[in-house]
Motif scaffolding. Structure first.
Motif, PDB file in Angstrom:
ATOM      1  N   LYS A 498       0.839  -1.185   0.000  1.00 29.87           N
ATOM      2  CA  LYS A 498       0.000   0.000   0.000  1.00 29.87           C
ATOM      3  C   LYS A 498       0.881   1.245   0.000  1.00 29.87           C
ATOM      4  N   THR A 499       0.449   2.258  -0.736  1.00 25.46           N
ATOM      5  CA  THR A 499       1.146   3.538  -0.729  1.00 25.46           C
ATOM      6  C   THR A 499       0.348   4.526   0.097  1.00 25.46           C
ATOM      7  N   VAL A 500       1.014   5.230   1.014  1.00 26.61           N
ATOM      8  CA  VAL A 500       0.338   6.201   1.868  1.00 26.61           C
ATOM      9  C   VAL A 500       1.022   7.556   1.724  1.00 26.61           C
ATOM     10  N   GLY A 501       0.297   8.599   2.055  1.00 30.01           N
ATOM     11  CA  GLY A 501       0.844   9.946   2.019  1.00 30.01           C
ATOM     12  C   GLY A 501       0.514  10.686   3.300  1.00 30.01           C
ATOM     13  N   PHE A 502       1.434  11.533   3.763  1.00 36.02           N
ATOM     14  CA  PHE A 502       1.203  12.293   4.987  1.00 36.02           C
ATOM     15  C   PHE A 502       2.106  13.514   4.991  1.00 36.02           C
ATOM     16  N   SER A 503       1.760  14.486   5.843  1.00 32.48           N
ATOM     17  CA  SER A 503       2.523  15.731   5.949  1.00 32.48           C
ATOM     18  C   SER A 503       2.853  15.997   7.411  1.00 32.48           C
ATOM     19  N   GLY A 504       3.859  16.835   7.641  1.00 32.54           N
ATOM     20  CA  GLY A 504       4.201  17.219   9.007  1.00 32.54           C
ATOM     21  C   GLY A 504       5.595  17.815   9.070  1.00 32.54           C
ATOM     22  N   ILE A 505       6.116  17.902  10.299  1.00 29.30           N
ATOM     23  CA  ILE A 505       7.440  18.476  10.532  1.00 29.30           C
ATOM     24  C   ILE A 505       8.438  17.343  10.764  1.00 29.30           C
ATOM     25  N   ALA A 506       9.522  17.332   9.995  1.00 28.28           N
ATOM     26  CA  ALA A 506      10.525  16.278  10.095  1.00 28.28           C
ATOM     27  C   ALA A 506      11.375  16.447  11.350  1.00 28.28           C
ATOM     28  N   PHE A 507      11.731  15.329  11.975  1.00 33.91           N
ATOM     29  CA  PHE A 507      12.660  15.357  13.099  1.00 33.91           C
ATOM     30  C   PHE A 507      13.404  14.037  13.162  1.00 33.91           C
ATOM     31  N   ASP A 508      14.424  13.994  14.041  1.00 35.50           N
ATOM     32  CA  ASP A 508      15.260  12.809  14.194  1.00 35.50           C
ATOM     33  C   ASP A 508      15.798  12.348  12.833  1.00 35.50           C
ATOM     34  N   VAL A 509      16.245  13.325  12.032  1.00 31.77           N
ATOM     35  CA  VAL A 509      16.733  13.039  10.684  1.00 31.77           C
ATOM     36  C   VAL A 509      18.127  12.428  10.745  1.00 31.77           C
ATOM     37  N   THR A 510      18.305  11.284  10.073  1.00 30.48           N
ATOM     38  CA  THR A 510      19.605  10.620   9.980  1.00 30.48           C
ATOM     39  C   THR A 510      19.889  10.299   8.516  1.00 30.48           C
ATOM     40  N   LEU A 539      16.388  18.063   3.648  1.00 31.61           N
ATOM     41  CA  LEU A 539      15.625  17.322   4.658  1.00 31.61           C
ATOM     42  C   LEU A 539      16.325  17.504   6.003  1.00 31.61           C
ATOM     43  N   LYS A 540      15.830  18.445   6.821  1.00 31.56           N
ATOM     44  CA  LYS A 540      16.462  18.789   8.090  1.00 31.56           C
ATOM     45  C   LYS A 540      15.425  18.767   9.210  1.00 31.56           C
ATOM     46  N   ASN A 541      15.905  18.665  10.441  1.00 30.92           N
ATOM     47  CA  ASN A 541      15.012  18.764  11.591  1.00 30.92           C
ATOM     48  C   ASN A 541      14.255  20.087  11.543  1.00 30.92           C
ATOM     49  N   GLY A 542      12.934  20.027  11.645  1.00 32.25           N
ATOM     50  CA  GLY A 542      12.116  21.223  11.639  1.00 32.25           C
ATOM     51  C   GLY A 542      11.542  21.571  10.282  1.00 32.25           C
ATOM     52  N   ALA A 543      11.972  20.868   9.218  1.00 30.10           N
ATOM     53  CA  ALA A 543      11.453  21.158   7.881  1.00 30.10           C
ATOM     54  C   ALA A 543      10.029  20.628   7.754  1.00 30.10           C
ATOM     55  N   LYS A 544       9.158  21.413   7.144  1.00 29.61           N
ATOM     56  CA  LYS A 544       7.800  20.966   6.875  1.00 29.61           C
ATOM     57  C   LYS A 544       7.793  20.218   5.557  1.00 29.61           C
ATOM     58  N   ILE A 545       7.334  18.983   5.584  1.00 31.82           N
ATOM     59  CA  ILE A 545       7.433  18.131   4.400  1.00 31.82           C
ATOM     60  C   ILE A 545       6.128  17.375   4.141  1.00 31.82           C
ATOM     61  N   SER A 621     -16.011  13.560  -2.225  1.00 33.91           N
ATOM     62  CA  SER A 621     -15.899  13.238  -0.806  1.00 33.91           C
ATOM     63  C   SER A 621     -15.145  11.926  -0.621  1.00 33.91           C
ATOM     64  N   GLY A 622     -14.261  11.900   0.382  1.00 33.30           N
ATOM     65  CA  GLY A 622     -13.528  10.693   0.714  1.00 33.30           C
ATOM     66  C   GLY A 622     -12.143  10.612   0.135  1.00 33.30           C
ATOM     67  N   LEU A 623     -11.821  11.466  -0.861  1.00 36.64           N
ATOM     68  CA  LEU A 623     -10.479  11.456  -1.434  1.00 36.64           C
ATOM     69  C   LEU A 623      -9.519  12.218  -0.544  1.00 36.64           C
ATOM     70  N   LYS A 624      -8.283  11.739  -0.449  1.00 33.24           N
ATOM     71  CA  LYS A 624      -7.277  12.444   0.324  1.00 33.24           C
ATOM     72  C   LYS A 624      -6.505  13.385  -0.593  1.00 33.24           C
ATOM     73  N   VAL A 625      -6.398  14.641  -0.190  1.00 34.62           N
ATOM     74  CA  VAL A 625      -5.711  15.646  -0.994  1.00 34.62           C
ATOM     75  C   VAL A 625      -4.836  16.521  -0.110  1.00 34.62           C
ATOM     76  N   GLU A 626      -3.880  17.168  -0.737  1.00 33.79           N
ATOM     77  CA  GLU A 626      -3.146  18.249  -0.098  1.00 33.79           C
ATOM     78  C   GLU A 626      -3.383  19.506  -0.927  1.00 33.79           C
ATOM     79  N   ILE A 627      -3.824  20.571  -0.249  1.00 35.62           N
ATOM     80  CA  ILE A 627      -4.163  21.825  -0.916  1.00 35.62           C
ATOM     81  C   ILE A 627      -3.089  22.863  -0.621  1.00 35.62           C
ATOM     82  N   LYS A 628      -2.616  23.510  -1.658  1.00 35.05           N
ATOM     83  CA  LYS A 628      -1.788  24.702  -1.492  1.00 35.05           C
ATOM     84  C   LYS A 628      -2.644  25.883  -1.937  1.00 35.05           C
ATOM     85  N   GLY A 629      -2.733  26.912  -1.087  1.00 35.19           N
ATOM     86  CA  GLY A 629      -3.575  28.043  -1.442  1.00 35.19           C
ATOM     87  C   GLY A 629      -3.401  29.203  -0.493  1.00 35.19           C
ATOM     88  N   SER A 630      -4.298  30.160  -0.600  1.00 34.67           N
ATOM     89  CA  SER A 630      -4.299  31.326   0.283  1.00 34.67           C
ATOM     90  C   SER A 630      -5.692  31.496   0.867  1.00 34.67           C
TER      91      SER A 630
END
Length: 647
Positions: A498-510, A539-545, A621-630
């Motif tokens: 399965k392929t999944v997608g998610f967003s957030g702040i990166a940490f513990d980068v090695t 890809l650094k600690n604190g980067a939003k990805i 309805s039900g689809l997962k998306v990421e929106i970039k906008g204002s």
């Protein structure tokens, strides 16, 4: 993001502030003003507060959940809520409901229908780490001490790290919490952010050693930094800086050495005691700090005199200690709340974290998201369904305990889809009954018929079996309790990656992996980085990805391996307005110009909208998306880009 010069709640405070009635509080359940333990809440529940038609209610507290917005355990409808970010006191930024997170301190306005009209996100401190004390559970930022709460009703929520040991000197932090008279901050949320330039720094605390002629002062509890306010705007208008007054200092640059002192040059100074005007009636919930006596304590940032207050619901003097969660109501004069009543929340009325909505980013029962919050339901009891019904797209109501990493669920109620609305379900089916043409998906009983469309057309629904992965379109009937499928698409049989997608702040980068929220991600052999020119070095600690990863089972453990990483660098349009990002499942789809992600209204009907991995016709309805906008003036997120995400 679009910008405002002043928030709605500031404008209308002078119209009147009312006490939340005891009856309304009981109806709401527990939390910052509840008169009884928090009851189970479903999406059909009525608004939790009802105010007099001629008045408004001002609330101040900590976000403890969503569905719609839960503040100190009390749920408020967020239909049409305008959200603003208070980083810059001179020019507020419009944000979205998707920007709200557990542990944030907010100020809000409740209208006569019990709906949040305006919500302001406040951070007490923004700066870089100068010291870390793992043993004491505290850190220092620009000489100011931040206290970490590891347990209790409101533990400190971490974002971008999961323990103090992962922080480094020089890391940029945003801290939400209450400021005590000694200058210490008890944090409710700490975010580690990537340094990107143009940051607005912030310190908060009581003024001391004021030198009005030199226009300098120090902050209580901070012997390291001297504030120079000679070029600062003092807010609100008419406020005066005096020793002992609680202030927040905003600066465009970090403190520097000058004349043998470490000097922070302020661009603005907010005098907290003047933020709320005198009011005959006011209610406040939050953590007690700076307790000296009944006549002198603070709840949140509000000074309280409870010397003549009636102690409610078994509260005794011994309960009034620093760190206890309390609720008071009375009248406000010159920044001091003269409390008529005061209560301290006991274990039997402990705050509960509540989340209501659709599951996203499902990896396992111990690792998924709900309304942008990490959830662990491995210890939860289930009702109206079972653990196997949990998957991306499932509708659930969760009650549990706020933790440093998200919410530890105690109860999970599996909910049906919204009634009589077009909806989309996806996942592995179970309970297949070919005779009645029914099966179960995400805890919902699905009915199909001879008229149900099938894709691929060379397959037969008569051959359905448990474990087959389907995508369904149709609608749920509350009367029959069935989801009637108008179309069925067969995606895969069991055992397929399965392929999944998610967003957030990166940490513990090695060199081999990183973490985002509760997800541990392995770096794959061939990763696509976006946008063009981005590489592994970004890809650094604190980067939003944003991450796309394959989910597989390695030695009985769910393993995420990254295949694509988008590093979300700050972007602005031609007018200098920042773009925002919001990800989740589409809900309440009416048209491309009218749908929601969580509770955030989105408009993706513009002619210049860029679609990735799909087109405008795919929105549903039900689809997962990421929106970039204002964000528009009415609070709607105007999409510039729509990225259809897996999972």
């Amino acid at each position: 993001m679009n910008k405002h010069s002043i928030t709605g709640w500031q404008k209308s405070l002078g119209l009147g502030i009312c006490i939340i009635s005891a009856a309304a509080l009981i109806a709401c359940g527990g939390g910052g003003g509840a008169a009884s333990p928090t009851p189970e809440v479903t999406p059909a529940a009525p608004p939790p507060t009802t105010t007099n038609a001629s008045t408004l209610t001002l609330i101040e507290g900590t976000i403890t959940g969503f569905g719609s917005v839960v503040i100190d355990g009390v749920r408020y409808s967020d239909a049409g809520t305008k959200v603003e970010l208070g980083d810059n006191p001179e020019l507020k930024k419009l944000a979205t409901l998707g920007d709200l997170r557990t542990g944030m301190r907010v100020q809000g306005e409740i209208n006569k229908d019990g709906v949040l009209q305006n919500l302001l996100i406040n951070f007490a401190l923004v700066g870089t780490v100068s010291a870390i004390d793992n043993a004491a559970g505290s850190i220092s930022v620009f000489g100011q001490t931040i206290k970490i709460t590891s347990g209790g009703q409101l533990p400190t929520v971490f974002d971008g790290f999961n323990s103090l040991s992962q922080l480094q000197i020089g890391d940029l932090l945003k801290v939400a919490g209450s400021v005590a008279a000694d200058g210490g901050i008890t944090a409710t949320r700490i975010e580690r952010r990537l340094k990107e330039g143009g940051e607005l720094y912030r310190l908060s605390g009581p003024v001391q050693t004021l030198d009005a002629s030199a226009k300098r002062f120090a902050l209580g509890g901070n012997s390291s930094v001297t504030v120079d306010y000679s070029k600062a705007k003092v807010l609100p208008e008419g406020a005066v800086i005096e020793n002992g007054k609680l202030v927040s200092v905003v600066a465009t640059a970090a403190p520097v050495q000058s004349g043998g002192q470490t000097v922070l040059t302020a661009s603005a100074v907010e005098v907290k005691s003047r933020q709320t005007p005198d009011a005959k009636e006011l209610s406040i919930g939050g953590q007690i700090n700076d307790f000296k006596s009944l006549a002198s304590l603070r709840i949140g940032d509000v000074q309280v005199d409870a010397s003549s207050a009636e102690l409610k619901e078994g509260t005794v003097l011994a309960d009034l200690v620093n760190g206890a969660q309390a609720y008071a109501k009375g009248s406000l004069t010159a920044g001091v709340l003269k409390a008529a009543s005061l209560k301290v929340f006991k274990p039997e009325t402990a705050l509960k974290a509540m989340l209501i909505g659709q599951v996203t980013d499902f990896v396992s029962i111990a690792n998924f998201k709900l309304r942008g919050t990490d959830v662990d339901a491995s210890q939860a009891s289930f009702s109206k369904g079972k653990a196997a019904d949990l998957a991306t797209g499932a509708w659930v109501s969760i009650s549990g305990q706020l933790t440093a990493s998200g919410v530890l669920a105690k109860t999970v109620e599996i909910l049906p889809p919204p009634a009589d609305k077009p909806a989309r379900l996806e996942g592995a089916i179970s309970g297949v009954d070919l005779a009645t043409k029914r099966f179960s998906l995400l805890g919902t009983t699905v009915q199909w018929s001879d008229t149900t469309k099938l894709n691929p057309i060379n397959m037969s629904l008569a051959n359905l079996a448990n474990g087959v992965v389907l995508v369904l379109e149709g609608s749920y009937s509350e009367a029959s309790g069935l989801f009637t499928a108008s179309s069925v698409k067969v995606i895969a049989t069991t055992g397929v990656l399965k392929t999944v997608g998610f967003s957030g702040i990166a940490f513990d980068v090695t060199d081999t992996g990183f973490k985002v929220g509760s997800n541990s991600v392995v770096l794959g052999q061939s990763i696509k980085f976006e946008p063009s020119g981005t590489s592994l070095a970004d890809l650094k600690n604190g980067a939003k990805i944003s991450v796309q990863a394959t989910l597989s089972n390695v030695e009985g453990k769910a393993t995420l391996t990254a295949t694509k990483i988008e590093v979300q660098k700050p972007e602005k349009d031609g007018e200098g307005v920042e773009y925002v990002y919001l990800s989740g499942l589409i809900a309440d789809f009416v048209s491309n110009a009218d749908f929601k992600i969580g509770s955030q209204k989105v408009n993706a009907s513009g002619s210049g909208v860029e679609f990735i991995d799909g087109d405008a016709a795919k929105l549903a309805s039900g689809l997962k998306v990421e929106i970039k906008g204002s964000v528009g003036k009415d609070g709607t997120l105007i999409a510039k880009r729509v990225h259809f995400m897996p999972g």
